[in-house]
Design a protein around this motif. Structure first.
Motif, mmCIF file in Angstrom:
data_model
loop_
_atom_site.group_PDB
_atom_site.id
_atom_site.type_symbol
_atom_site.label_atom_id
_atom_site.label_comp_id
_atom_site.label_asym_id
_atom_site.label_seq_id
_atom_site.Cartn_x
_atom_site.Cartn_y
_atom_site.Cartn_z
ATOM 1 N N SER A 195 88.242 -12.873 91.864
ATOM 2 C CA SER A 195 88.303 -12.897 90.055
ATOM 3 C C SER A 195 86.660 -12.323 89.417
ATOM 4 O O SER A 195 86.081 -12.037 88.437
ATOM 5 C CB SER A 195 87.943 -14.208 89.681
ATOM 6 O OG SER A 195 86.926 -15.427 90.114
ATOM 7 N N LEU A 196 85.893 -11.265 90.279
ATOM 8 C CA LEU A 196 84.578 -10.554 90.329
ATOM 9 C C LEU A 196 84.890 -9.254 89.342
ATOM 10 O O LEU A 196 83.828 -9.462 88.790
ATOM 11 C CB LEU A 196 84.166 -10.008 91.961
ATOM 12 C CG LEU A 196 83.372 -11.384 92.611
ATOM 13 C CD1 LEU A 196 82.747 -10.406 93.775
ATOM 14 C CD2 LEU A 196 81.917 -12.739 91.676
ATOM 15 N N HIS A 197 85.896 -9.051 89.408
ATOM 16 C CA HIS A 197 86.520 -7.938 88.495
ATOM 17 C C HIS A 197 85.964 -8.124 86.935
ATOM 18 O O HIS A 197 86.035 -7.438 85.872
ATOM 19 C CB HIS A 197 88.124 -7.512 88.788
ATOM 20 C CG HIS A 197 88.931 -8.744 88.297
ATOM 21 N ND1 HIS A 197 89.266 -8.904 86.963
ATOM 22 C CD2 HIS A 197 89.372 -9.579 89.230
ATOM 23 C CE1 HIS A 197 89.816 -9.968 86.275
ATOM 24 N NE2 HIS A 197 89.796 -10.500 88.019
ATOM 25 N N ILE A 198 86.103 -9.084 86.044
ATOM 26 C CA ILE A 198 86.117 -9.727 84.867
ATOM 27 C C ILE A 198 84.940 -9.270 84.555
ATOM 28 O O ILE A 198 84.140 -8.883 83.795
ATOM 29 C CB ILE A 198 86.223 -11.295 84.545
ATOM 30 C CG1 ILE A 198 84.944 -12.134 85.171
ATOM 31 C CG2 ILE A 198 87.614 -11.426 85.065
ATOM 32 C CD1 ILE A 198 84.561 -13.588 84.858
ATOM 33 N N HIS A 199 83.738 -8.748 85.801
ATOM 34 C CA HIS A 199 82.413 -8.395 85.077
ATOM 35 C C HIS A 199 81.917 -7.323 84.531
ATOM 36 O O HIS A 199 80.835 -7.067 84.714
ATOM 37 C CB HIS A 199 80.585 -9.157 86.327
ATOM 38 C CG HIS A 199 81.394 -10.566 86.946
ATOM 39 N ND1 HIS A 199 81.247 -11.886 85.793
ATOM 40 C CD2 HIS A 199 81.377 -11.727 87.547
ATOM 41 C CE1 HIS A 199 81.073 -12.849 86.330
ATOM 42 N NE2 HIS A 199 81.628 -12.327 87.491
ATOM 43 N N LEU A 200 82.956 -6.463 84.677
ATOM 44 C CA LEU A 200 83.083 -5.289 84.734
ATOM 45 C C LEU A 200 83.439 -4.832 83.864
ATOM 46 O O LEU A 200 84.274 -5.214 82.805
ATOM 47 C CB LEU A 200 83.312 -4.403 86.370
ATOM 48 C CG LEU A 200 83.641 -4.749 86.941
ATOM 49 C CD1 LEU A 200 83.903 -3.836 88.206
ATOM 50 C CD2 LEU A 200 81.268 -4.178 87.089
ATOM 51 N N ASP A 201 82.822 -3.798 82.628
ATOM 52 C CA ASP A 201 83.124 -3.074 81.116
ATOM 53 C C ASP A 201 83.899 -2.242 81.617
ATOM 54 O O ASP A 201 83.330 -1.544 81.661
ATOM 55 C CB ASP A 201 81.766 -3.093 80.622
ATOM 56 C CG ASP A 201 82.465 -2.689 79.100
ATOM 57 O OD1 ASP A 201 83.555 -2.729 78.878
ATOM 58 O OD2 ASP A 201 81.614 -2.826 77.543
ATOM 59 N N ASP A 202 85.031 -2.471 81.153
ATOM 60 C CA ASP A 202 85.732 -0.827 81.081
ATOM 61 C C ASP A 202 85.599 -0.078 80.178
ATOM 62 O O ASP A 202 85.979 1.255 80.139
ATOM 63 C CB ASP A 202 87.310 -1.127 80.464
ATOM 64 C CG ASP A 202 87.952 -2.362 81.695
ATOM 65 O OD1 ASP A 202 87.668 -2.159 82.740
ATOM 66 O OD2 ASP A 202 88.743 -3.055 81.598
ATOM 67 N N HIS A 203 84.671 0.245 79.069
ATOM 68 C CA HIS A 203 84.315 1.062 78.478
ATOM 69 C C HIS A 203 82.459 1.743 78.657
ATOM 70 O O HIS A 203 82.582 2.712 78.869
ATOM 71 C CB HIS A 203 83.016 0.345 77.387
ATOM 72 C CG HIS A 203 84.319 0.026 76.461
ATOM 73 N ND1 HIS A 203 84.387 -1.969 76.342
ATOM 74 C CD2 HIS A 203 85.348 0.180 74.905
ATOM 75 C CE1 HIS A 203 85.698 -2.152 75.232
ATOM 76 N NE2 HIS A 203 86.557 -0.715 74.950
#
Length: 578
Positions: A195-203
């Motif tokens: 679930s660590l992916h949630i900390h990265l902003d796609d923008h």
């Protein structure tokens, strides 16, 4: 593909069209089970759009103050296998993490889609069960952080008895599984790497890079579960990700780097260090963890890299050979009270003694008037002043890695930095001029903070310790910081040894010849031996001098120029405040 967050009145027709086609027409779900206005009115939808057409949806519904239920995840048949459902789930997780950090999510996942949820960090709580009226096999899944799971469990403890289905996350037979999982998270026996992916902003971080990171995390999780065949892929992918982040961190000024690249560096480092830790490769693990702490940045409550580094360090053997400390760190009492050679324009910095009744009032006046003040014996009772020595720090920090300056002063052309362990720093086998300067050591090694007392004056205008930035300075005799300014007020505390200060009022800035560009806060003048033929206007400046000994504190107002030289091996702390 665009992903939007919407209330039901903004998307009723679109989402019902998707749900009708997927659940009623494809899966033969009873229509009377599909729509409940009481559930819809307080729900939040995440909707995927291809142009103006809604092609996928997900519903997030409050069922309790600390618990959300994720439902109605659906994508039109012709748009499947494009990761749309995955992106919708991730959007819901990111919303929960940022907007409702005390909330956890649970869902009844169809078994056919279970792997997609697990790959994003959800935990399976139940055996397979059949949903009434649909004959579709489901399993209950759950996602949360130590913070949100703790809030959820506390709420369950405070409840009166309520009847739930035996597969519900709140059922008495399920709660112990969540409690055990949360305890393992808190003790770092496990971590929800997926679930660590949630900390990265796609923008900022492109979806391609983020998907590469997600794939890396999935394989890391497989490795933890015993699949050693993915080890080469993990090494390759982590190397690519770190190289990409490192390039961003070293392009332009460090302060201008977007925080998401620091987060990416920290996240990859955390996963690498955690894998090494679990495989008992402690030396490699601590190197990776410390590099992540030095180069990256992220909220410790979200990713406990400091806690992990401390656990790893506790498993390493200590250092007993204190005789290996380099001679340059050996303290010679005779050098303690050396002073700077006075200039024709020198004057002593105003000072007072902590034993004086008027001392604190004079400190407040100095802060208010923005004038330097040396306070003798102000911090003698601080535990760090009483017990910190180089052997002590070697014992506490031996295998920890820090950024060390190499060279006389940072304004020199041959100055450089490199990462090295504290024991290599203090043993200095290469006989280099080393300085561990202006490092946020307490962010990296928080347990040392227990020996530090923040001076009271730092709270005169700031409301909490979080508003005070603490930097450490550790080095041998003759370390030098050239004449420079800081952006905030500074209460400088000498913990061990002696330092000499020479200061200049900011109103004389034009006469100290600042560098152009990135070093505009640094003077070109060697203020110990000024070359007046090259810098003639320096004669117009009044310089203020002081000798600062262990236990003394020096107030340095914002924007005041100050030069510093150590006359002995030295340990110092700067407390920056507003």
């Amino acid at each position: 593909m665009d992903y939007k967050r919407m209330k039901i009145d903004e998307c009723r027709e679109q989402v019902f069209n998707i749900r009708r086609k997927v659940f009623i027409e494809e899966q033969n779900c009873p229509e009377n089970m599909e729509w409940d206005e009481n559930e819809e009115k307080d729900s939040l939808y995440f909707v995927a759009f291809k142009g103006d057409v809604a092609v996928g949806c997900l519903r997030l519904r409050d069922v309790e103050p600390d618990l959300l239920k994720m439902e109605r995840v659906a994508v039109l048949k012709e748009y499947r296998r494009r990761r749309i459902a995955t992106e919708l789930i991730r959007e819901a997780m990111m919303y929960t993490q940022t907007e409702l950090p005390n909330s956890s999510i649970y869902a009844y996942a169809q078994v056919s889609a279970l792997q997609a949820y697990v790959s994003l960090g959800f935990t399976v709580l139940s055996k397979v069960w059949i949903e009434d009226g649909t004959f579709i096999p489901h399993q209950t899944i759950f996602w949360g952080t130590p913070l949100s799971i703790g809030a959820f469990l506390k709420h369950q403890d405070d409840k009166v008895d309520t009847t739930y289905e035996e597969y519900d996350a709140r059922h008495p037979s399920v709660l112990p599984k969540i409690e055990a999982y949360n305890q393992r998270l808190e003790d770092l026996e496990t971590w929800n790497i997926c679930s660590l992916h949630i900390h990265l902003d796609d923008h900022v971080i492109s979806r391609i890079v983020r998907r590469q990171f997600t794939e890396f995390c999935i394989k890391a999780n497989r490795f933890l579960n015993g699949d050693l065949s993915v080890s080469k892929d993990i090494v390759h992918q982590s190397g690519q990700l770190l190289k990409m982040a490192d390039t961003k961190l070293n392009t332009g000024h460090f302060n201008e780097v977007d925080e998401n690249w620091r987060k990416l560096y920290t996240l990859v480092s955390f996963v690498q260090a955690f894998l090494m830790f679990k495989k008992n490769k402690y030396q490699k693990a601590i190197e990776i963890a410390d590099k992540g702490l030095c180069m990256g940045r992220i909220d410790e409550e979200q990713v406990p890299l400091r806690q992990l580094a401390w656990l790893i360090h506790e498993n390493l053997p200590g250092v007993s050979d204190e005789n290996s400390i380099h001679p340059s760190f050996c303290f010679e009492k005779s050098t303690q009270n050396q002073a700077l050679r006075p200039l024709t324009n020198s004057t002593p910095i105003d000072e007072c003694d902590d034993d004086d009744e008027s001392c604190f009032e004079r400190i407040l006046t100095a802060v208010h008037n923005e004038t330097p003040l040396l306070i003798r014996k102000h911090c003698l009772n601080m535990p760090a002043v009483q017990k910190w020595t180089f052997p002590f720090l070697l014992k506490e920090l031996h295998s920890r890695t820090f950024p060390v300056e190499i060279g006389t002063k940072y304004s020199d052309e041959n100055w450089s930095q490199k990462l090295m362990t504290f024991q290599n720093f203090i043993r200095n086998s290469e006989n280099e001029r080393l300085y561990l300067a202006q490092h946020r050591l307490f962010d990296q090694v928080p347990h040392l903070k227990r020996d530090v007392i923040i001076p009271d004056v730092c709270f005169a205008e700031s409301t909490s310790a979080e508003n005070v930035d603490m930097n450490m300075w550790i080095g041998p005799a003759d370390t030098v910081s050239p004449l420079h300014t800081d952006p905030r007020k500074n209460m400088f505390v000498q913990v061990h040894g002696t330092k000499l200060f020479r200061m200049v009022d900011p109103k004389d800035t034009e006469f100290v010849y600042p560098f152009d560009g990135i070093l505009s806060n640094t003077s070109q003048v060697d203020v110990e031996n000024p070359d007046l033929s090259e810098f003639p206007d320096f004669t117009k400046v009044r310089v203020y001098d002081a000798v600062v000994n262990a236990g003394d504190a020096l107030f340095i107002p914002e924007k005041w120029w100050h030069f510093v030289r150590s006359t002995t091996p030295s340990i110092s702390i700067s407390f920056w405040f507003d």
